[in-house]
Write an enzyme that holds these catalytic residues in place. Sequence first.
Site, PDB file in Angstrom:
ATOM      1  N   ARG A  59       0.801  -0.991   0.094  1.00  0.00           N
ATOM      2  CA  ARG A  59      -0.074   0.035  -0.010  1.00  0.00           C
ATOM      3  C   ARG A  59       0.741   1.385   0.161  1.00  0.00           C
ATOM      4  O   ARG A  59       0.435   2.212  -0.766  1.00  0.00           O
ATOM      5  CB  ARG A  59      -1.154  -0.048   1.063  1.00  0.00           C
ATOM      6  CG  ARG A  59      -0.380  -0.126   2.432  1.00  0.00           C
ATOM      7  CD  ARG A  59      -1.452   0.126   3.524  1.00  0.00           C
ATOM      8  NE  ARG A  59      -2.402  -1.182   3.371  1.00  0.00           N
ATOM      9  CZ  ARG A  59      -3.592  -1.174   3.408  1.00  0.00           C
ATOM     10  NH1 ARG A  59      -4.445  -0.199   4.164  1.00  0.00           N
ATOM     11  NH2 ARG A  59      -4.221  -2.303   3.468  1.00  0.00           N
ATOM     12  N   THR A  60       1.996   1.361   0.717  1.00  0.00           N
ATOM     13  CA  THR A  60       2.761   2.588   0.718  1.00  0.00           C
ATOM     14  C   THR A  60       3.343   2.814  -0.545  1.00  0.00           C
ATOM     15  O   THR A  60       3.493   3.835  -0.869  1.00  0.00           O
ATOM     16  CB  THR A  60       3.792   2.691   1.995  1.00  0.00           C
ATOM     17  OG1 THR A  60       2.887   2.289   3.075  1.00  0.00           O
ATOM     18  CG2 THR A  60       4.518   3.767   2.085  1.00  0.00           C
ATOM     19  N   LYS A  87      21.787  -8.954   0.066  1.00  0.00           N
ATOM     20  CA  LYS A  87      21.831  -8.317  -1.284  1.00  0.00           C
ATOM     21  C   LYS A  87      23.089  -8.458  -2.146  1.00  0.00           C
ATOM     22  O   LYS A  87      22.961  -8.259  -3.224  1.00  0.00           O
ATOM     23  CB  LYS A  87      21.293  -7.120  -0.822  1.00  0.00           C
ATOM     24  CG  LYS A  87      21.044  -5.999  -1.739  1.00  0.00           C
ATOM     25  CD  LYS A  87      20.509  -4.592  -1.437  1.00  0.00           C
ATOM     26  CE  LYS A  87      21.308  -4.188  -0.418  1.00  0.00           C
ATOM     27  NZ  LYS A  87      21.275  -2.910  -0.198  1.00  0.00           N
ATOM     28  N   ARG A 109      11.899   3.022   2.305  1.00  0.00           N
ATOM     29  CA  ARG A 109      11.395   2.132   3.063  1.00  0.00           C
ATOM     30  C   ARG A 109      12.430   1.249   3.469  1.00  0.00           C
ATOM     31  O   ARG A 109      13.121   0.641   2.602  1.00  0.00           O
ATOM     32  CB  ARG A 109      10.238   1.553   2.488  1.00  0.00           C
ATOM     33  CG  ARG A 109       9.589   0.332   3.289  1.00  0.00           C
ATOM     34  CD  ARG A 109       9.128   0.372   4.523  1.00  0.00           C
ATOM     35  NE  ARG A 109       7.759   1.068   4.664  1.00  0.00           N
ATOM     36  CZ  ARG A 109       6.542   0.762   4.749  1.00  0.00           C
ATOM     37  NH1 ARG A 109       6.473  -0.538   4.670  1.00  0.00           N
ATOM     38  NH2 ARG A 109       5.528   1.500   4.606  1.00  0.00           N
ATOM     39  N   HIS A 137       7.155   7.097  10.526  1.00  0.00           N
ATOM     40  CA  HIS A 137       6.499   6.745   9.274  1.00  0.00           C
ATOM     41  C   HIS A 137       5.811   8.361   9.084  1.00  0.00           C
ATOM     42  O   HIS A 137       4.560   8.247   9.261  1.00  0.00           O
ATOM     43  CB  HIS A 137       5.646   5.626   9.269  1.00  0.00           C
ATOM     44  CG  HIS A 137       5.209   5.221   7.992  1.00  0.00           C
ATOM     45  ND1 HIS A 137       5.423   5.994   7.154  1.00  0.00           N
ATOM     46  CD2 HIS A 137       4.252   4.370   7.764  1.00  0.00           C
ATOM     47  CE1 HIS A 137       4.620   5.371   5.792  1.00  0.00           C
ATOM     48  NE2 HIS A 137       4.051   4.236   6.451  1.00  0.00           N
TER      49      HIS A 137
END
Lengths: 312, 437
Positions: A59-60, A87, A109, A137
């Site tokens: 959603r964000t 990563k 984020r 946030h």
Amino acid sequence: MTDARLRHLLSVSDLCAESATGLLDAAEAFLEVSRRPVRKVPTLRGKTVINCFFEASTRTRTSFELAGKRLSADVVNVSASSSSTTKGETLRDTVKTLDAMHADVIVVRHGASGAPAYVAERTRASVVNAGDGTHEHPTQALLDAFTIRRTKGRIAGLKVAILGDIAHSRVARSNALLLPMLGAEVCVAGPRTLLPHDSAALGVRSYDRVEPALEGADVVMMLRIQRERQGVSLLPSLREYARQFGLSAQRLERAAPDAIVMHPGPMNRGVEIADDVADGPRSVVLAQVEAGVAVRMAVLYQCSQDPDERES
Amino acid sequence: MTEPELLVLRGGRVFDPALELDAIADVVIERGRLTHVGAGAGSGLAPSARVRVVDVTGHWLLPAFVDLHAHLREPGQEYKEDIASGLGAAAAGGYAHVCVMPNTRPVNDTRAVTELMRARAAEVGGPTLHPIAAITVGQRGQDLTEMGELREAGAVGVSDDGVCVMNAQVMRRALEYAKTFDLVVIQHAEDHDLTAGAQMHEGAVSARLGLGGWPRVAEDVIVARDVLLAEYVGARYHVAHVSTLGAVRILREAKSRGLPVTAEVTPHHLLLTDAAVIGYDTACKVNPPLREAADLAALRAALADGTIDAIATDHAPHSSLEKDCEFAEASPGMMGLEPCFALLLGLVGQEGITLTRLVDAMSTRPARIAGIEPPRLKVGALAELTVVDPAALWTPAHSALASKARNTPFLEHELRGRIRATFARGQLVLDRLGSAG
């Protein structure tokens, strides 16, 4: 002009009442854009916004992506694992790479508290914190404030109760900074295992039961209970949580008759919030989602001034 | 260039509180030993090919420092530091002796690693390296190491540094067994169950920054338990890097009953609070974490009254790989050997901390704890002394440190008090003296 430009939005503490109100006012205009048949304005044409999500979010990320696109910015989404070990690239190198591509805004984020601040120190772009670990946030708090203002007509003087896992909630931290700045009276409540050890640290009143927090509340803000909190001596069970701390229709009766119920989503129905409350007439959950796009348009707009135009 | 046979340090303040010596005097060093200490002792000696004379007026001559707690990373992590660079940093900090922790790769839990470290240090020269071996094999907290053999190989103490011996039975047996070989048991006091996910001190700052908290009580419960165990078995016990006011209270009580309990504190725990972490400065991520003003005050008072015996650097060099990253990803630790004395000189005169106590805490007491002959400024003693210019300003600069690491929040900060020379093993291992003036 103190309120028209924002170098970065890393924390609510980057704002003051005036600049926060300025963002909410700008969001009003952008909300109208989203409701038009052609939902696009040329405001950020030629600007590049990179959504850099090191932590899963639908959603964000969607909200930021739509916000950028409705302003005609070029929006790129980058998904990466939070852990530099899996990563294979350090955050330092990721930032340098994105910076070399001339991003105007990098939306971050990340699972680690402080990661957006780290990025901001190493790029020429403006950085917007889209949620960092258990820190903050800020755009969520802004969209919550926007929703409160639209539904209640004001923020100042309202009694706001934030209920749930306060210790691990970046939403609670940002709201505990922003809403008092705009004149609301905020308290938090949750089991002691989910409150900060230093209960005064967030600068608001705290309770270990939800009932006293709900008493006369104008706004009831529920937080998501992470299932992984079970069984690590934070919560005996979700069942126990629902019974002792969940927002039922009966508990909600303690709040003001016209109280609104908010939730940043995604909801655990039947855990922190009962089904009938989540879908009830007081719920403004979908209005929050709509507000999210408008508020992020306002933030992206104010963060994408040319570096030369920026006041240092 | 051949070394002069005779070195005359003329006109400095010779300060050795253990000898009740505080006088303007000359010190003559001949073939690694002090041969004259006294006013005018060097006046008959003129500079020549075999005599070097240095005017050290305005400087202090102190017994060289002894560090109980350093990480020199060799073997295994030489990209962060190695024995050569680490001993170079020690010399630059005024140290004649450095006790090194066993968390190398492999862990120092065998004679082979202990001997390798000492052999490497002997090749390098400089300050004397004293290995501290692990308490348990692999620092895993289960099986005791072969402490008798480790002692024979040169270990001066045992510690599972970085890892607390959590099991009380293992700790009891370690205290009993180490006593047989007169090895001090050094505990990293941290209840790991209470610190799972911890990134910094648990308090108002951690709550605001959203970083996992390391509560004081996680240190206090271990110190309390260990004091009881040490008392029960009648063994020596040493607490590494004390950081809390609670631990200080427990130690003070233990010492008041005459228990053989000792403790050390780091410069950073005496100088910085958790507020330094605001902004997510990974240079300030240490374990145990930086605490609050109340802890700082308690630690300073404990240093002043001797409840805390020694100052230890916990010199923990890291490369930018471990520090230039997200706070949660960063390794804990701060380098400390080079700036230690200058950082603490500023505390002298405050809160009852005297120069006498500072020198005692940096030299004599740590030496006694590790069973090392304390450096002494007396005729016949091996030359182990530090020459300090207490007024000189200097900056731990990025470009000018002996250590390979740069992980300190004091980098590029101007400090007062410069080490001009260090003698270790009778040798001049740091020489910023110049010649006769």
